[in-house]
Design a protein around this motif. Structure first.
Motif, PDB file in Angstrom:
ATOM      1  N   SER A 164      40.511 -18.445 -46.354  1.00 59.08           N
ATOM      2  CA  SER A 164      40.441 -17.202 -45.588  1.00 59.08           C
ATOM      3  C   SER A 164      39.148 -17.089 -44.796  1.00 59.08           C
ATOM      4  O   SER A 164      39.133 -16.565 -43.682  1.00 59.08           O
ATOM      5  N   VAL A 165      38.056 -17.569 -45.358  1.00 59.52           N
ATOM      6  CA  VAL A 165      36.774 -17.537 -44.661  1.00 59.52           C
ATOM      7  C   VAL A 165      36.866 -18.264 -43.321  1.00 59.52           C
ATOM      8  O   VAL A 165      36.194 -17.909 -42.344  1.00 59.52           O
ATOM      9  N   ASN A 166      37.731 -19.277 -43.251  1.00 63.12           N
ATOM     10  CA  ASN A 166      37.875 -20.084 -42.042  1.00 63.12           C
ATOM     11  C   ASN A 166      38.803 -19.478 -41.003  1.00 63.12           C
ATOM     12  O   ASN A 166      38.927 -20.022 -39.901  1.00 63.12           O
ATOM     13  N   MET A 167      39.455 -18.358 -41.312  1.00 60.48           N
ATOM     14  CA  MET A 167      40.504 -17.848 -40.431  1.00 60.48           C
ATOM     15  C   MET A 167      39.976 -17.188 -39.165  1.00 60.48           C
ATOM     16  O   MET A 167      40.729 -16.979 -38.212  1.00 60.48           O
ATOM     17  N   ARG A 168      38.686 -16.852 -39.120  1.00 64.92           N
ATOM     18  CA  ARG A 168      38.083 -16.322 -37.893  1.00 64.92           C
ATOM     19  C   ARG A 168      36.771 -17.005 -37.537  1.00 64.92           C
ATOM     20  O   ARG A 168      36.248 -16.799 -36.452  1.00 64.92           O
ATOM     21  N   ALA A 177      49.902  -8.046 -54.787  1.00 63.96           N
ATOM     22  CA  ALA A 177      49.863  -8.412 -53.375  1.00 63.96           C
ATOM     23  C   ALA A 177      48.836  -7.597 -52.607  1.00 63.96           C
ATOM     24  O   ALA A 177      48.106  -8.123 -51.751  1.00 63.96           O
ATOM     25  N   ALA A 178      48.739  -6.288 -52.895  1.00 65.43           N
ATOM     26  CA  ALA A 178      47.804  -5.440 -52.156  1.00 65.43           C
ATOM     27  C   ALA A 178      46.355  -5.846 -52.414  1.00 65.43           C
ATOM     28  O   ALA A 178      45.555  -5.983 -51.487  1.00 65.43           O
ATOM     29  N   SER A 179      46.012  -6.039 -53.704  1.00 67.85           N
ATOM     30  CA  SER A 179      44.630  -6.399 -54.028  1.00 67.85           C
ATOM     31  C   SER A 179      44.285  -7.788 -53.504  1.00 67.85           C
ATOM     32  O   SER A 179      43.176  -8.017 -52.997  1.00 67.85           O
ATOM     33  N   MET A 180      45.224  -8.732 -53.581  1.00 69.74           N
ATOM     34  CA  MET A 180      44.963 -10.071 -53.078  1.00 69.74           C
ATOM     35  C   MET A 180      44.875 -10.082 -51.553  1.00 69.74           C
ATOM     36  O   MET A 180      44.123 -10.867 -50.971  1.00 69.74           O
ATOM     37  N   THR A 181      45.647  -9.208 -50.915  1.00 63.88           N
ATOM     38  CA  THR A 181      45.529  -9.089 -49.467  1.00 63.88           C
ATOM     39  C   THR A 181      44.147  -8.592 -49.089  1.00 63.88           C
ATOM     40  O   THR A 181      43.544  -9.053 -48.108  1.00 63.88           O
ATOM     41  N   SER A 182      43.623  -7.646 -49.866  1.00 60.30           N
ATOM     42  CA  SER A 182      42.260  -7.172 -49.628  1.00 60.30           C
ATOM     43  C   SER A 182      41.253  -8.298 -49.806  1.00 60.30           C
ATOM     44  O   SER A 182      40.280  -8.399 -49.047  1.00 60.30           O
ATOM     45  N   VAL A 183      41.479  -9.154 -50.796  1.00 65.99           N
ATOM     46  CA  VAL A 183      40.569 -10.276 -51.041  1.00 65.99           C
ATOM     47  C   VAL A 183      40.549 -11.215 -49.841  1.00 65.99           C
ATOM     48  O   VAL A 183      39.479 -11.577 -49.332  1.00 65.99           O
ATOM     49  N   TYR A 184      41.725 -11.601 -49.370  1.00 68.12           N
ATOM     50  CA  TYR A 184      41.733 -12.587 -48.292  1.00 68.12           C
ATOM     51  C   TYR A 184      41.298 -11.960 -46.964  1.00 68.12           C
ATOM     52  O   TYR A 184      40.616 -12.611 -46.157  1.00 68.12           O
ATOM     53  N   ILE A 227      36.941 -11.515 -42.827  1.00 70.01           N
ATOM     54  CA  ILE A 227      35.950 -10.756 -42.057  1.00 70.01           C
ATOM     55  C   ILE A 227      34.535 -11.190 -42.436  1.00 70.01           C
ATOM     56  O   ILE A 227      33.645 -11.294 -41.577  1.00 70.01           O
ATOM     57  N   ALA A 228      34.320 -11.476 -43.721  1.00 69.45           N
ATOM     58  CA  ALA A 228      32.997 -11.943 -44.150  1.00 69.45           C
ATOM     59  C   ALA A 228      32.646 -13.265 -43.476  1.00 69.45           C
ATOM     60  O   ALA A 228      31.500 -13.481 -43.062  1.00 69.45           O
ATOM     61  N   GLY A 229      33.630 -14.150 -43.359  1.00 76.27           N
ATOM     62  CA  GLY A 229      33.387 -15.417 -42.683  1.00 76.27           C
ATOM     63  C   GLY A 229      32.998 -15.222 -41.233  1.00 76.27           C
ATOM     64  O   GLY A 229      32.046 -15.839 -40.734  1.00 76.27           O
ATOM     65  N   TRP A 238      30.176 -25.794 -38.643  1.00 79.92           N
ATOM     66  CA  TRP A 238      31.217 -25.017 -39.310  1.00 79.92           C
ATOM     67  C   TRP A 238      32.440 -25.861 -39.651  1.00 79.92           C
ATOM     68  O   TRP A 238      33.307 -25.405 -40.396  1.00 79.92           O
ATOM     69  N   SER A 239      32.494 -27.091 -39.145  1.00 77.40           N
ATOM     70  CA  SER A 239      33.574 -27.988 -39.585  1.00 77.40           C
ATOM     71  C   SER A 239      33.425 -28.310 -41.069  1.00 77.40           C
ATOM     72  O   SER A 239      34.412 -28.562 -41.766  1.00 77.40           O
ATOM     73  N   LEU A 240      32.180 -28.290 -41.564  1.00 72.49           N
ATOM     74  CA  LEU A 240      31.939 -28.547 -42.985  1.00 72.49           C
ATOM     75  C   LEU A 240      32.564 -27.458 -43.847  1.00 72.49           C
ATOM     76  O   LEU A 240      33.015 -27.724 -44.969  1.00 72.49           O
ATOM     77  N   LEU A 241      32.572 -26.227 -43.327  1.00 71.09           N
ATOM     78  CA  LEU A 241      33.194 -25.132 -44.068  1.00 71.09           C
ATOM     79  C   LEU A 241      34.694 -25.356 -44.209  1.00 71.09           C
ATOM     80  O   LEU A 241      35.273 -25.105 -45.274  1.00 71.09           O
ATOM     81  N   ALA A 242      35.329 -25.865 -43.154  1.00 71.49           N
ATOM     82  CA  ALA A 242      36.756 -26.176 -43.227  1.00 71.49           C
ATOM     83  C   ALA A 242      37.026 -27.340 -44.173  1.00 71.49           C
ATOM     84  O   ALA A 242      38.011 -27.327 -44.923  1.00 71.49           O
ATOM     85  N   VAL A 243      36.154 -28.341 -44.158  1.00 65.59           N
ATOM     86  CA  VAL A 243      36.310 -29.475 -45.074  1.00 65.59           C
ATOM     87  C   VAL A 243      36.162 -29.021 -46.521  1.00 65.59           C
ATOM     88  O   VAL A 243      36.923 -29.445 -47.407  1.00 65.59           O
TER      89      VAL A 243
END
Length: 429
Positions: A36-40, A147-154, A159-161, A187-192
């Motif tokens: 999720s950190v990598n999604m933005r 699902a709601a709490s896990m959605t908040s996590v991801y 957004i943190a990423g 930031w490619s290292l973050l994806a790896v």
């Protein structure tokens, strides 16, 4: 977001593999957070450096806008194939592939060629599209009671990423001796890292691949389905109509697209708007990071309020007014009020995207309709949003300032308000 495996029922082998996967919740949670950190992150890293990228290749404002528009365009196009890939190969292997593709795209993007710059953007956008589609469905599948709490996590991790990357891009550039290429490539290292964390889940769940079968209801409908599982579907909705033929579905979709458009204009150009008015690049990057961070408040609060209302029209007025006020502030006093406008925009942006996703659920009569409406909204919405940064850059180049581009976005806010008031009515597709 669509459930990529909404029409798939696992076989006994698949269920056994899924139970094995859920027996390692920490491994699963770490993988979800890092993915999720990598999604933005790869999108947010470019904005503070777009001036240096343009200078390196001698790009005009219009050409510079393509650096951010191309990935957004492929967020929509990639969403078309993601459900098919998940059904064919399973969510875990495809998500691993997406993370590796993201790492490759980030590296390609910093090669010394304008072609590679845009080609890497294609890979980055496609990879993020796969993550966007797969993550919600995976959470819905493996955490049905949370699902709601896990959605908040991801969502929080996503957004943190973006916040971390936006704040770090310029300092990293300075740390690497003025190399914007190194600042982006790191930031490619973050994806790896995320791919490595996801590998155990792929190995645990490998028994699922090839063992899924379609449910009886969806099997009959799949013959005419598009790769996204939506375009030719004729079983969605209470009346058995395709969501693509529903006026309400189009109203929800257009609100999704218009709010995405104003957000991606900011992602592409907010730091440049500040620096063009004399602000330092470091300060502009920090304020841009603050804008990403404050979105958490709107994204968390607005969906909770929306779920308690029969009609979400007051929330439509609220979020569009906040965004319009923030953009107007950027036009009138971009530097002196930068922190205020960034915060107002952040709450409005976060609230708008949370409301758009919530409307997909609230306006759907059942889970299968929600999956198809989500696929429609995401595909059309991102294709529409891709025009925003490009148009803003072209108008900025033609006029030599940001007044006209911002005025046009205010028109987008008015259009979003109009269509949103229709989408927020207490009806279902």
């Amino acid at each position: 977001m669509p459930d990529a495996e909404a029409d798939v029922r696992p076989s006994p082998q698949g269920l056994a593999a899924r139970r094995a996967l859920l027996a390692h919740p920490v491994v699963l949670l770490v993988g979800i957070v890092l993915a999720s950190v990598n999604m933005r992150a790869a999108l947010a890293s470019v904005s503070p450096l777009v001036g240096e990228i343009s200078d390196s290749f001698g790009l005009s404002s219009t050409a510079s806008s393509l650096v951010t528009s191309v990935p957004v365009l492929f967020l929509g196009l990639g969403a078309l194939v993601a459900p098919w890939l998940a059904r064919r190969f399973g969510s875990e292997p495809v998500l691993l592939f997406a993370l590796l593709l993201l790492a490759v795209g980030i590296v390609v993007r910093v090669a010394p060629s304008a072609v590679a710059l845009y080609g890497g953007g294609v890979l980055v956008g496609t990879a993020i599209a796969l993550l966007n589609v797969l993550m919600p469905g995976l959470i819905k599948r493996d955490f049905p009671d949370k699902a709601a709490s896990m959605t908040s996590v991801y969502t929080g991790a996503m957004i943190a990423g973006a916040t971390l990357v936006a704040a770090s891009s310029v300092p990293l550039e300075k740390a690497f001796g003025g190399s914007w290429e190194a600042s982006l490539a790191v930031w490619s290292l973050l994806a790896v890292l995320a791919a490595v964390a996801w590998l155990p889940q792929v190995l645990i769940a490998r028994g699922r691949t090839g063992h899924e079968v379609r449910t009886g209801a969806s099997a009959g409908a799949s013959a005419g389905a598009s790769p996204s599982g939506a375009a030719q579907d004729t079983t969605s909705g209470a009346a058995g109509r395709s969501v693509w033929r529903s006026a309400l579905a189009w109203q929800v979709t257009l609100f999704m697209g218009l709010q995405s458009l104003w957000s991606y204009v900011l992602i592409a150009w907010m730091p440049t708007i500040f620096t063009d008015h004399g602000m330092s690049r470091s300060t502009a990057g920090v304020i841009f990071a603050f804008n990403n961070l404050i979105q958490v408040a709107g994204a968390f609060a607005v969906p909770l309020l929306a779920g308690r209302m029969r009609s979400q029209r007051p929330l439509i007025v609220l979020v569009t007014s906040l965004v319009a006020a923030g953009y107007a502030g950027l036009m009138i006093a971009p530097v002196s009020g930068a922190w205020l406008w960034s915060g107002v925009l952040g709450i409005g942006q976060g609230g708008a995207v949370g409301l758009a996703l919530t409307l997909i659920v609230l306006r759907s009569g059942d889970a299968r309709t929600a999956a198809r409406l989500s696929g429609m909204a995401q595909t059309v919405g991102y294709l529409l949003a891709a025009a925003g940064p490009l148009a803003a850059g072209a108008v900025h180049q033609a006029t030599g300032g940001w007044t006209v581009p911002i005025a046009l976005v205010l028109g987008v806010c008015a259009a979003a308000l109009t269509v949103g008031l229709f989408a927020a009515r207490d009806r279902t597709v």
